[in-house]
Design a protein around this motif. Sequence first.
Motif, PDB file in Angstrom:
ATOM      1  N   ILE A  61       1.316   4.793   0.970  1.00 18.04           N
ATOM      2  CA  ILE A  61       0.681   5.629   1.981  1.00 18.04           C
ATOM      3  C   ILE A  61       0.772   7.097   1.563  1.00 18.04           C
ATOM      4  O   ILE A  61       1.854   7.584   1.212  1.00 18.04           O
ATOM      5  CB  ILE A  61       1.345   5.421   3.357  1.00 18.04           C
ATOM      6  CG1 ILE A  61       1.295   3.938   3.740  1.00 18.04           C
ATOM      7  CG2 ILE A  61       0.687   6.286   4.410  1.00 18.04           C
ATOM      8  CD1 ILE A  61      -0.092   3.358   3.832  1.00 18.04           C
ATOM      9  N   PHE A  63       0.857  -1.186   0.000  1.00 18.59           N
ATOM     10  CA  PHE A  63       0.000   0.000   0.000  1.00 18.59           C
ATOM     11  C   PHE A  63       0.896   1.241   0.000  1.00 18.59           C
ATOM     12  O   PHE A  63       1.746   1.399   0.885  1.00 18.59           O
ATOM     13  CB  PHE A  63      -0.890   0.018   1.246  1.00 18.59           C
ATOM     14  CG  PHE A  63      -1.798  -1.177   1.369  1.00 18.59           C
ATOM     15  CD1 PHE A  63      -3.118  -1.100   0.949  1.00 18.59           C
ATOM     16  CD2 PHE A  63      -1.334  -2.376   1.896  1.00 18.59           C
ATOM     17  CE1 PHE A  63      -3.960  -2.191   1.067  1.00 18.59           C
ATOM     18  CE2 PHE A  63      -2.164  -3.471   2.019  1.00 18.59           C
ATOM     19  CZ  PHE A  63      -3.481  -3.387   1.597  1.00 18.59           C
ATOM     20  N   VAL A 101      -3.299   1.953   6.450  1.00 15.89           N
ATOM     21  CA  VAL A 101      -3.207   0.664   5.759  1.00 15.89           C
ATOM     22  C   VAL A 101      -4.224  -0.330   6.301  1.00 15.89           C
ATOM     23  O   VAL A 101      -4.857  -1.077   5.542  1.00 15.89           O
ATOM     24  CB  VAL A 101      -1.773   0.089   5.840  1.00 15.89           C
ATOM     25  CG1 VAL A 101      -1.349  -0.246   7.264  1.00 15.89           C
ATOM     26  CG2 VAL A 101      -1.667  -1.168   4.978  1.00 15.89           C
TER      27      VAL A 101
END
Length: 607
Positions: free
Chosen positions: A428, A426, A443
């Motif tokens: 961020i 992911f 997340v």
Amino acid sequence: MRDIKTFLANLTHHPGVYQMLGENGEILYVGKAKDLKKRVGSYFSSRAKDPKTLLLVKQIKDIDITVTSSETEAVLLECNLIKQHRPRYNVLLRDDKSYPYILITQQDFPRIDLYRGPRKKKGFYFGPYPSAHAVRETISLLQKLFQLRTQKDSFCEGRDRPCLLYQIGRCAGPCVGLISKEEYAENVRMAILFLEGKSHIVVEELQHRMEKAAQGLNFEAAAHYRDQITRLRQIQERQYVHVDEGNADIIGLAMQAGIICIQLLSLRGGQILGSRAYFPTVPVYSTSQEIITAFLTQHYLGHPSHIENIPKQIILETAFSEQHWIEKVLADQAGHKVEILFPTRGEKKKWLAMATNSAKQSLAAHLFAKTNMRERAAALQTLLELNALPHRIECFDISHSMGEATVASCVVFDQHGPLKSDYRRFNIQDITPGDDIAAMRQVLLRRFKRLQKDAAKLPDVVLIDGGTAQLNAAAEVLTGLHITNTLLVGVSKGPDRKPGYETLHFINKAPIHLPADSLALHFIQQIRDEAHRFAITGHRQRRDKARRQSSLESIPGIGAKRRRELLRYFGGIQGLAHASLDELIKVPGISKPLAERIFATLHDATI
């Protein structure tokens, strides 16, 4: 404990062995010393000590001293005492087996076999090999090349037809007279030359036979010799290297999830005989120097057959303070000079890299073995008081460089190991750079919202790489999403980030520390390390891409095609950053004005 000052004051400066004893007289640690007074005194000095030594000293209630007549005798006694008592603070190597050899018997039709133990049988011995697997592999190869028999005499007696090995071309059928004694003896001679590392002589003889058979129009025999030559050349390319006098052991080291793997690669006669992985029991905070020193003494001095086969060179990656002492002891026992080398370049460095890579592969195979995984999952079930083995464990980690290019990872394990197809990364965004709590909150929110949307199976256990703050953030997210059947566990690193001293944090429960040899801890470390690896790989990719593109994309006249051409020409952004103006002008499609703009941008200068 006895008065330590009085005890040390009366201690001798002679070499010897000391045994640290605990509350009930149990042996905590066995050590050797050239100077007992200095070595034992160092444990109780005011100088800074590593955490392992501090823990040991707190538990010492008495010390037993044995004075030896020489430093060599001290090393041998230490090795025997460690093997006998297996103290908890010593590095322990489980290796009681003798080295295996290849034996070619002395008979009318010699047999080739694996052999252990005292070499009392008449015949030719080759080795030692690091493992029985290496011996069997070599014997199988010799069967294909020279068709030597492996069946026992009792099996061959009274036979009137050849066995299956003859049918598949792995035996010449001497038991039923399908080959003469002279022809079989020639096959044995060729096999012995091969085992002695003289395969070039074997190839030359086979070439001569092939040419003679072809000249005599015996094309079937010529083809057979051709196939033997081809196979031998393939073996030469794979197995042979050049070493001084052809006698060396190469030792690689790898560590992951609290497990140490030592890979021993054996070379004899310039030939790689094989390798073997060892998994010693190692106390927390043991240094690589301590581990290597313990391995050298316990492995080479722990069994009579090992002493007989100490090599002339031992190649290591990590230097240690007792090198010359250990060299002298090994040389005294072997009856020849022994060198311990730490190469930094050249062929020996390549061999060391080979051994280290093999250690990493052996360790990975050991960690992900099904039996190990199930045992660890069962230990984790007991620790976390789960009703059944965890069917799905997810671990989250955050990686960034001073807040730049923050990436979160999610790795997934079950009781059989990693589920790599379920791994996720992911990117961020929209948080304060370096705010790991906000990153963890983001997340988890994205991950569990998606799982709920897809009606996917939720994990039984979620591991959070971090302490109480990260764990509380995770709990807030799951509570907000009304997820109640997932157990949250925070995993914070120990002092100096050393493995084995992690703290496990829980919601509404006191944190705990597990012993370094806990299978549950090893499982948690393994999952956490995998999450860290996956996160940092993604972070580096994102960071490097951003750095590479940002500097070039801001230059007028540089599009995707020219950017790709520049990076290809200089081998990457680093090469481009160090390029001179003249070198930039040489790139196809880059004019002088454009090269000046590129140079100025990359060097924050004005042309």
